[in-house]
Design a protein around this motif. Sequence first.
Motif, mmCIF file in Angstrom:
data_model
loop_
_atom_site.group_PDB
_atom_site.id
_atom_site.type_symbol
_atom_site.label_atom_id
_atom_site.label_comp_id
_atom_site.label_asym_id
_atom_site.label_seq_id
_atom_site.Cartn_x
_atom_site.Cartn_y
_atom_site.Cartn_z
ATOM 1 N N GLY A 29 1.003 -1.374 -0.080
ATOM 2 C CA GLY A 29 -0.106 0.073 0.114
ATOM 3 C C GLY A 29 0.912 1.178 0.107
ATOM 4 N N ALA A 30 1.963 1.302 0.017
ATOM 5 C CA ALA A 30 2.909 2.487 0.157
ATOM 6 C C ALA A 30 2.824 3.016 -1.206
ATOM 7 C CB ALA A 30 4.075 2.073 0.353
ATOM 8 N N SER A 31 3.289 4.529 -1.255
ATOM 9 C CA SER A 31 3.315 5.438 -2.532
ATOM 10 C C SER A 31 5.136 5.265 -2.859
ATOM 11 C CB SER A 31 2.987 6.649 -2.379
ATOM 12 O OG SER A 31 1.744 6.828 -2.004
ATOM 13 N N VAL A 32 5.399 4.652 -3.648
ATOM 14 C CA VAL A 32 6.754 4.341 -4.183
ATOM 15 C C VAL A 32 7.342 5.310 -4.979
ATOM 16 C CG1 VAL A 32 8.483 2.673 -4.469
ATOM 17 C CG2 VAL A 32 6.291 2.068 -3.329
ATOM 18 N N VAL A 33 8.740 5.638 -4.638
ATOM 19 C CA VAL A 33 9.582 6.531 -5.706
ATOM 20 C C VAL A 33 10.573 5.555 -6.040
ATOM 21 C CG1 VAL A 33 10.896 8.401 -5.956
ATOM 22 C CG2 VAL A 33 9.003 8.520 -4.567
ATOM 23 N N ILE A 34 10.777 5.042 -7.256
ATOM 24 C CA ILE A 34 11.741 4.033 -7.951
ATOM 25 C C ILE A 34 12.757 4.981 -8.694
ATOM 26 C CG2 ILE A 34 10.092 2.075 -7.728
ATOM 27 C CD1 ILE A 34 9.604 2.295 -10.931
ATOM 28 N N VAL A 35 13.851 4.703 -8.105
ATOM 29 C CA VAL A 35 15.192 5.670 -9.053
ATOM 30 C C VAL A 35 16.182 4.516 -9.476
ATOM 31 C CG1 VAL A 35 16.676 7.189 -8.104
ATOM 32 C CG2 VAL A 35 14.424 7.150 -6.921
ATOM 33 N N GLY A 36 16.469 5.045 -10.521
ATOM 34 C CA GLY A 36 17.449 4.048 -11.207
ATOM 35 C C GLY A 36 17.898 4.584 -12.629
ATOM 36 N N ARG A 37 18.970 4.172 -13.140
ATOM 37 C CA ARG A 37 19.604 4.852 -14.371
ATOM 38 C C ARG A 37 19.200 4.119 -15.595
ATOM 39 N NH1 ARG A 37 25.835 4.987 -12.479
ATOM 40 N NH2 ARG A 37 25.371 2.904 -11.791
ATOM 41 N N ASN A 38 18.555 2.881 -15.410
ATOM 42 C CA ASN A 38 18.094 2.132 -16.647
ATOM 43 C C ASN A 38 16.569 2.428 -16.771
ATOM 44 O OD1 ASN A 38 17.337 -0.371 -18.291
ATOM 45 N ND2 ASN A 38 19.316 -1.119 -17.995
ATOM 46 N N GLU A 39 16.349 2.995 -17.924
ATOM 47 C CA GLU A 39 15.007 3.515 -17.999
ATOM 48 C C GLU A 39 14.016 2.352 -18.743
ATOM 49 O OE1 GLU A 39 12.627 7.071 -20.584
ATOM 50 O OE2 GLU A 39 14.752 6.591 -20.967
ATOM 51 N N THR A 40 14.630 1.226 -19.263
ATOM 52 C CA THR A 40 13.881 0.169 -19.576
ATOM 53 C C THR A 40 13.696 -0.799 -18.293
ATOM 54 O OG1 THR A 40 14.750 0.000 -21.832
ATOM 55 C CG2 THR A 40 13.899 -1.860 -20.981
ATOM 56 N N LYS A 41 14.429 -0.871 -17.562
ATOM 57 C CA LYS A 41 14.107 -1.629 -16.384
ATOM 58 C C LYS A 41 13.375 -0.951 -15.467
ATOM 59 C CE LYS A 41 18.393 -4.285 -16.437
ATOM 60 N NZ LYS A 41 19.616 -4.581 -15.868
ATOM 61 N N LEU A 42 13.590 0.460 -15.267
ATOM 62 C CA LEU A 42 12.430 1.161 -14.202
ATOM 63 C C LEU A 42 11.006 0.786 -14.939
ATOM 64 C CD1 LEU A 42 14.544 4.517 -14.054
ATOM 65 C CD2 LEU A 42 13.945 2.957 -12.015
ATOM 66 N N LEU A 59 11.687 7.987 -11.358
ATOM 67 C CA LEU A 59 12.873 8.732 -11.583
ATOM 68 C C LEU A 59 14.073 8.317 -12.156
ATOM 69 C CD1 LEU A 59 12.499 11.077 -8.399
ATOM 70 C CD2 LEU A 59 11.592 11.522 -10.421
ATOM 71 N N LYS A 60 14.586 8.691 -13.384
ATOM 72 C CA LYS A 60 15.488 8.012 -14.015
ATOM 73 C C LYS A 60 16.828 9.033 -13.587
ATOM 74 C CE LYS A 60 17.863 7.091 -18.562
ATOM 75 N NZ LYS A 60 18.947 8.003 -18.327
ATOM 76 N N VAL A 61 17.388 8.708 -12.688
ATOM 77 C CA VAL A 61 18.441 9.622 -11.957
ATOM 78 C C VAL A 61 19.895 8.711 -11.501
ATOM 79 C CG1 VAL A 61 19.075 10.626 -9.709
ATOM 80 C CG2 VAL A 61 16.982 11.034 -11.108
ATOM 81 N N ASP A 62 21.049 9.556 -11.689
ATOM 82 C CA ASP A 62 22.114 8.877 -11.139
ATOM 83 C C ASP A 62 22.347 9.567 -10.132
ATOM 84 O OD1 ASP A 62 24.845 8.391 -10.627
ATOM 85 O OD2 ASP A 62 25.742 9.227 -12.418
ATOM 86 N N VAL A 63 22.068 8.923 -8.561
ATOM 87 C CA VAL A 63 22.254 9.584 -7.619
ATOM 88 C C VAL A 63 23.485 9.703 -7.067
ATOM 89 C CG1 VAL A 63 20.088 8.299 -6.595
ATOM 90 C CG2 VAL A 63 22.253 7.278 -6.261
#
Length: 251
Positions: A29-42, A59-63
């Motif tokens: 039930g959480a509101s999730v922010v998914i963050v990564g660099r691979n757009e296809t996998k995201l 968010l397609k991001v390099d942290v």
Amino acid sequence: MSFTGKVVIVTGSSSGIGAAAAIEFAKEGASVVIVGRNETKLKSVNEECEKLGKKPLVLKVDVSNEVEAKSVIDKTVEHFGKLDILVNNAGVGYNFDIVNDGFMENFDNVMNLNLRAAAYLTHLATPHLIQTKGNIINISSVAGTSAAGGSVGLISYCTSKAALNHFSRCIAARLASYGIRANVISPGPVRTDILENSKSPLSWDIYKEATVLKRVSEPKEVADLILFLASDKAKGITGSEYIVDNGYLIN
């Protein structure tokens, strides 16, 4: 465990442990922010979450980039209005030996993503976590305790995870007065794409034989532990390191 009404950031959630955690949080039930660099996998992780009735913020991001890392916190609060849980999972392990030229460049790259990015995101998230009395979970590795990885050129990786472990204890002590908990999980062998990404000479069969239980974990096993530590069932736990390694360290 219900996370209805909770907002969760999971970095490195385009695959592996991070993806499994994002999906499990959405399932609860959480509101999730998914963050990564691979757009296809995201996109794939996003689709799995949407099947569960939750629409994540993707968010397609390099942290390891400060400007992009800051955008993660800013866009989360702008989109969902708050932040309850930060899971610092993004990490990399390059197989690069200290006897080789270019070691320091490799060292800096690994430390920037595995340690500095987690520290910076924690710094930025803290004011919001104070408001929600939220919690932080850092994903480390048994490599932060064992020096075995050094023998195959993973010195930078091992060092970064050891530092992340102590960083987690330090922030737990500092932020406790605000009602914020911080813990660290150190997985052993987990079947992700890390061997492929790090160009490791090792195989999952080798890691399997290195554990006393003769098995390699699946990402969901670690995700289940992440959710437990993020939940009210773990309200008395902070500054702790949880090891899920099938007995790798005791073998």
